[in-house]
Write an enzyme that holds these catalytic residues in place. Structure first.
Site, PDB file in Angstrom:
ATOM      1  N   LEU A  46       0.938  -0.743   0.124  1.00 37.30           N
ATOM      2  CA  LEU A  46      -0.180   0.336  -0.345  1.00 37.30           C
ATOM      3  C   LEU A  46       0.698   1.175  -0.046  1.00 37.30           C
ATOM      4  O   LEU A  46       1.511   1.266   1.212  1.00 37.30           O
ATOM      5  CB  LEU A  46      -0.361   0.147   1.014  1.00 37.30           C
ATOM      6  CG  LEU A  46      -1.412  -1.487   1.255  1.00 37.30           C
ATOM      7  CD1 LEU A  46      -2.373  -1.264   2.269  1.00 37.30           C
ATOM      8  CD2 LEU A  46      -2.513  -1.585   0.237  1.00 37.30           C
ATOM      9  N   PRO A  47       0.833   1.653  -0.997  1.00 34.73           N
ATOM     10  CA  PRO A  47       2.362   2.582  -1.858  1.00 34.73           C
ATOM     11  C   PRO A  47       2.178   4.148  -0.810  1.00 34.73           C
ATOM     12  O   PRO A  47       1.793   5.410  -1.573  1.00 34.73           O
ATOM     13  CB  PRO A  47       2.242   2.842  -2.949  1.00 34.73           C
ATOM     14  CG  PRO A  47       0.949   2.505  -3.108  1.00 34.73           C
ATOM     15  CD  PRO A  47       0.260   2.695  -2.209  1.00 34.73           C
ATOM     16  N   CYS A  48       2.300   4.084   0.383  1.00 30.82           N
ATOM     17  CA  CYS A  48       2.238   5.927   1.403  1.00 30.82           C
ATOM     18  C   CYS A  48       3.136   6.395   1.007  1.00 30.82           C
ATOM     19  O   CYS A  48       3.238   7.528   1.058  1.00 30.82           O
ATOM     20  CB  CYS A  48       1.648   5.387   2.863  1.00 30.82           C
ATOM     21  SG  CYS A  48       3.370   4.005   3.598  1.00 30.82           S
ATOM     22  N   HIS A  49       4.628   5.485   0.143  1.00 30.49           N
ATOM     23  CA  HIS A  49       5.907   6.951   0.348  1.00 30.49           C
ATOM     24  C   HIS A  49       5.706   7.637  -0.910  1.00 30.49           C
ATOM     25  O   HIS A  49       6.306   8.600  -1.243  1.00 30.49           O
ATOM     26  CB  HIS A  49       6.888   5.263  -0.043  1.00 30.49           C
ATOM     27  CG  HIS A  49       6.646   4.175  -1.488  1.00 30.49           C
ATOM     28  ND1 HIS A  49       5.747   3.458  -1.694  1.00 30.49           N
ATOM     29  CD2 HIS A  49       6.694   4.465  -2.836  1.00 30.49           C
ATOM     30  CE1 HIS A  49       5.955   3.230  -2.547  1.00 30.49           C
ATOM     31  NE2 HIS A  49       6.061   3.669  -3.437  1.00 30.49           N
TER      32      HIS A  49
END
Lengths: 206, 156
Positions: free
Chosen positions: A169-172
Site C-alpha cells: 500500500l504505497p504510502c511512500h
C-alpha cells in the site's frame, strides 16, 4: 539412583536442541491441518529484512527490521488471532512479488489484503493512496481532498504513518506540497529508496 | 480476573518447547518423543484461540503433554509393533552408564513415569503435579513414591 541421575539422563541442553528441531515438524503439521491464522515470515530486501504476516484473508502486515517484532506479534495475537506461526509456504507469494518489485520487474502487486489492522479512516486513506500509480507521487492535501476531507491533510499524514502494509500500500508515494519527502514511518531513507526505485524523474533531477 | 488472550503461538512454542521435550523424552522415551511433541503442540494449537492466559500456560501444556504421553503407551500396548531399537548414542563404545536407568524408567507404568518426570526432572511441586495429571495430591505423591521405589530397586 537419585534425581541427579534422572536429570543427567535427559539434559536441558539436549532437550532444547531437540525441541528446536521438532518445532519444524509442528509448523509443517499446523500448515497442513489449516491451523495457522497468521503466518509469519521474513523477506530479504535492499531496505533491510522485511517481516511479513499473512492471514487467510490476505497480507496483513509488513514490518521493517528496526520495528519491534514482539510487539507486532502481540498486535496480531490481539487483533487477528493468537495462532501466529512461522510458515515459509504461506508467505511465499508475498516474498516472490516483493523480490520482483525490488528487482524492477513488478510495478503493481497482485495480492489480496487483510484490512483488519486498519481503522475505517485509515482504510479510506489507503484506498485513495493506492490510486497513485508506480513512478508517480501525490500530496497529503490531494489525498485529503480525494476522500472529501480537504482540511484533513494532517490526519491523512497520521493515517499514512500508521500504514500496516507499507510498500504494497504505497504510502511512500505521498509527499509534501512543497516537494519535500516530509516523513515516513520506515524512515526517510527508505522512502527515498522506494521513490528512486520507482524512478520518478521529476523528484530527483540529475 | 487478569485472564487474557494467550501470547502469539510462536512465542509460546519458544518459551515452553524445551521443557515439554525434556518431559516427553523421559515420559515416552527418546524414540517416541518427537511424535509426542508434535501431537502435544498440535492439540494445543487447535484449542489455542479459546484459551485464556492465566499466567500459567506452562501447566496447561504439561497437562496436554501428560495426556499425550499416557495415550502413547495405551496405543502401543494395543498394537505392539516390532520396532528396531535405534541407539541414541554411537554404536561403538561401552554401554552408556545410564542405560540401566533408561530401561528402568521405560518399564514404569505410564502414570508413575509421568509423575516421576514432573517431580524429579522438572521439579514441579505436588499440588501442580496433581493438577497436571488430573488426580489428587495424595495420588500424585503415591505415584512418584512408587515409581522411585521401583527405580531404586532396579538400578543400584
Amino acid at each position: 539412583m537419585n534425581s541427579t541421575d534422572l536429570r543427567t539422563m535427559v539434559s536441558a541442553a539436549d532437550a532444547r536442541a531437540r525441541a528446536r528441531a521438532a518445532d519444524e515438524l509442528v509448523r509443517a503439521a499446523a500448515d497442513r491441518d489449516g491451523l495457522i491464522d497468521v503466518a509469519i515470515g521474513t523477506v530479504a530486501s535492499p531496505i533491510g529484512e522485511l517481516f511479513v504476516a499473512v492471514s487467510p484473508k490476505g497480507l496483513a502486515c509488513i514490518g521493517f527490521d528496526d520495528q519491534d517484532r514482539a510487539s507486532l506479534e502481540d498486535r496480531f495475537a490481539g487483533a487477528l488471532s493468537p495462532r501466529v506461526v512461522a510458515s515459509a509456504r504461506a508467505t511465499d507469494d508475498v516474498r516472490r512479488q516483493l523480490d520482483e518489485y525490488f528487482g524492477g520487474a513488478r510495478r503493481r502487486f497482485e495480492l489480496t489484503v487483510d484490512h483488519r489492522l486498519m481503522s475505517p479512516f485509515v482504510r479510506k486513506v489507503m484506498a485513495q493512496t493506492a490510486r497513485v500509480p508506480y513512478g508517480e507521487v501525490s500530496t497529503y492535501g490531494a489525498v485529503a481532498t480525494g476522500i472529501h476531507h480537504p482540511d484533513a491533510a494532517r490526519a491523512v499524514g497520521a493515517a499514512l504513518g500508521s500504514n500496516p502494509i507499507p510498500i504494497v500500500l504505497p504510502c511512500h508515494r505521498i509527499i509534501g506540497a512543497s516537494g519535500g519527502l516530509t516523513g515516513y514511518a520506515g524512515g526517510l531513507h527508505r522512502k527515498e529508496f522506494l521513490l528512486r526505485l520507482e524512478g520518478d524523474p521529476t523528484l530527483f533531477p540529475g | 480476573m487478569g485472564t487474557r488472550t494467550p501470547p502469539p503461538f510462536e512465542r509460546f512454542l519458544d518459551e515452553n518447547g524445551a521443557m515439554v521435550m525434556r518431559f516427553l523424552v523421559a515420559a515416552v522415551g527418546p524414540e517416541q518423543a518427537d511424535d509426542a511433541y508434535q501431537e502435544t503442540f498440535l492439540s494445543a494449537l487447535r484449542a489455542y484461540p479459546r484459551v485464556r492466559d492465566d499466567g500459567r500456560l506452562d501447566r496447561w501444556i504439561l497437562r496436554i503433554a501428560s495426556r499425550t504421553a499416557i495415550d502413547h503407551h495405551r496405543a502401543r500396548a494395543r498394537r505392539p509393533e516390532p520396532r528396531a531399537t535405534v541407539p541414541d548414542r554411537p554404536l561403538a563404545g561401552p554401554e552408556p552408564p545410564d542405560g540401566a536407568l533408561r530401561a528402568a524408567v521405560a518399564a514404569l507404568p505410564p502414570k508413575q513415569r509421568a509423575a516421576v518426570a514432573l517431580r524429579h526432572l522438572l521439579d514441579r511441586p505436588y499440588p501442580e503435579i496433581a493438577q497436571i495429571l488430573g488426580c489428587s495430591e495424595e495420588a500424585a505423591r503415591a505415584n512418584v513414591r512408587a515409581g522411585l521405589a521401583t527405580l531404586r530397586e532396579r538400578v543400584s
